[in-house]
Design a protein around this motif. Sequence first.
Motif, PDB file in Angstrom:
ATOM      1  N   VAL A  26       1.620  11.512   4.588  1.00  0.00           N
ATOM      2  CA  VAL A  26       1.507  10.798   3.302  1.00  0.00           C
ATOM      3  C   VAL A  26       1.781   9.315   3.499  1.00  0.00           C
ATOM      4  O   VAL A  26       1.061   8.448   2.954  1.00  0.00           O
ATOM      5  N   ILE A  27       2.810   8.990   4.294  1.00  0.00           N
ATOM      6  CA  ILE A  27       3.091   7.581   4.580  1.00  0.00           C
ATOM      7  C   ILE A  27       1.929   6.941   5.336  1.00  0.00           C
ATOM      8  O   ILE A  27       1.540   5.796   5.054  1.00  0.00           O
ATOM      9  N   TYR A  29      -1.180   7.813   5.155  1.00  0.00           N
ATOM     10  CA  TYR A  29      -2.304   7.637   4.225  1.00  0.00           C
ATOM     11  C   TYR A  29      -2.121   6.379   3.377  1.00  0.00           C
ATOM     12  O   TYR A  29      -3.090   5.663   3.100  1.00  0.00           O
ATOM     13  N   LEU A  30      -0.889   6.099   2.981  1.00  0.00           N
ATOM     14  CA  LEU A  30      -0.638   4.899   2.183  1.00  0.00           C
ATOM     15  C   LEU A  30      -0.817   3.625   3.002  1.00  0.00           C
ATOM     16  O   LEU A  30      -1.135   2.562   2.437  1.00  0.00           O
ATOM     17  N   LEU A  31      -0.630   3.719   4.331  1.00  0.00           N
ATOM     18  CA  LEU A  31      -0.726   2.541   5.202  1.00  0.00           C
ATOM     19  C   LEU A  31      -1.964   2.551   6.087  1.00  0.00           C
ATOM     20  O   LEU A  31      -2.060   1.719   6.989  1.00  0.00           O
ATOM     21  N   HIS A  32      -2.916   3.474   5.836  1.00  0.00           N
ATOM     22  CA  HIS A  32      -4.042   3.619   6.763  1.00  0.00           C
ATOM     23  C   HIS A  32      -4.933   2.380   6.799  1.00  0.00           C
ATOM     24  O   HIS A  32      -5.514   2.054   7.840  1.00  0.00           O
ATOM     25  N   THR A  33      -5.031   1.672   5.698  1.00  0.00           N
ATOM     26  CA  THR A  33      -5.873   0.466   5.681  1.00  0.00           C
ATOM     27  C   THR A  33      -5.306  -0.604   6.612  1.00  0.00           C
ATOM     28  O   THR A  33      -6.039  -1.219   7.408  1.00  0.00           O
ATOM     29  N   THR A  79      -9.922   8.271   7.867  1.00  0.00           N
ATOM     30  CA  THR A  79      -8.661   8.128   7.131  1.00  0.00           C
ATOM     31  C   THR A  79      -7.693   9.255   7.467  1.00  0.00           C
ATOM     32  O   THR A  79      -6.491   9.022   7.693  1.00  0.00           O
ATOM     33  N   SER A  83      -4.101   8.915   9.404  1.00  0.00           N
ATOM     34  CA  SER A  83      -2.920   9.427   8.703  1.00  0.00           C
ATOM     35  C   SER A  83      -2.189  10.457   9.554  1.00  0.00           C
ATOM     36  O   SER A  83      -0.948  10.482   9.600  1.00  0.00           O
TER      37      SER A  83
END
Length: 311
Positions: A26-27, A29-33, A79, A83
Amino acid sequence: MTLLEHLRELRTRLFRASVAIVIGIVIGYLLHTKILEILQDPYCQIAAKNAMNANNGVLPPGYRCEFVALKVTDPLLLTLKISLWTGLIVASPFWMYQLWAFVAPGLHRNERRWAYVFAGLAAPLFAGGAVLAFIVVSKGLEFLISFINPNTSIMLEAMAYIDFVTGMMLVFGVAFEFPLGIMLANIAGIATGKRLLGWWRIAVFIFFVFAAIATPTADPFGMSFLAACMSLLYFGAVIFALLNDKRRGRNRPSYANIDDDEISSLDYDVEPVEAATPIDGYDPIAAPTPVAAPTAIERPQPLDRGYDDIT
């Protein structure tokens, strides 16, 4: 603990590790960009430099560093992959602790101490290998793109590029764990430091062969840099093996600590000797029987009696 109790504990440890990995995903995914930008940065810098050279040192208006997605599902898979990798790295302290907590009760105190040493060295070595791979990829891309014709444009496929970068980081990270295997072999008594030092030519040759296969470019700089780092780690492990052998006294003979005038230890315990029993009528303690007297030798006949040695 019984077998079922061990299995229940293993199930509990795996469940806790899985929860930690899910939280890490989850972390990620929030920082994948942001992570994707960091991974794409080596190529984007080279592409921007080439664009500036083609436009008199100025970036063209509206310039963007773009990658190509060949499939509709590639953005989603990219993505999820970023992640997942991020989740494994972020949650690694927790799931490694769960693994250690399951294995540690079966180890001796000395084995636990060495396990702490290996665990403390494994993470920095892997991180160092991953950073080195990122540097080699950056220099390798610049070397490869330099061969492109000025009239040819290049656009990289996103999934293939990320797989290439993460794969290189994984290979280099695992390669940097090689000295730990040497240290483990020495501690277990499989290979001594003197023997490892005698194999240094073969080891350096293997490192250069591995670096030539693992590095993405044909230039000698990245290959030599990786091989030199692995060689330094190998000699560091050899020094550790020599010191460990000296501490344990493996290279000294059993009489090394004995003075020249020191007497050997004697066993003064007296064991009783049982009486001998006759074997097949023969008594080894009985008096020997006398030997018969020799018989007289007959006198030879003279040769002058008409007979010789032939007739």
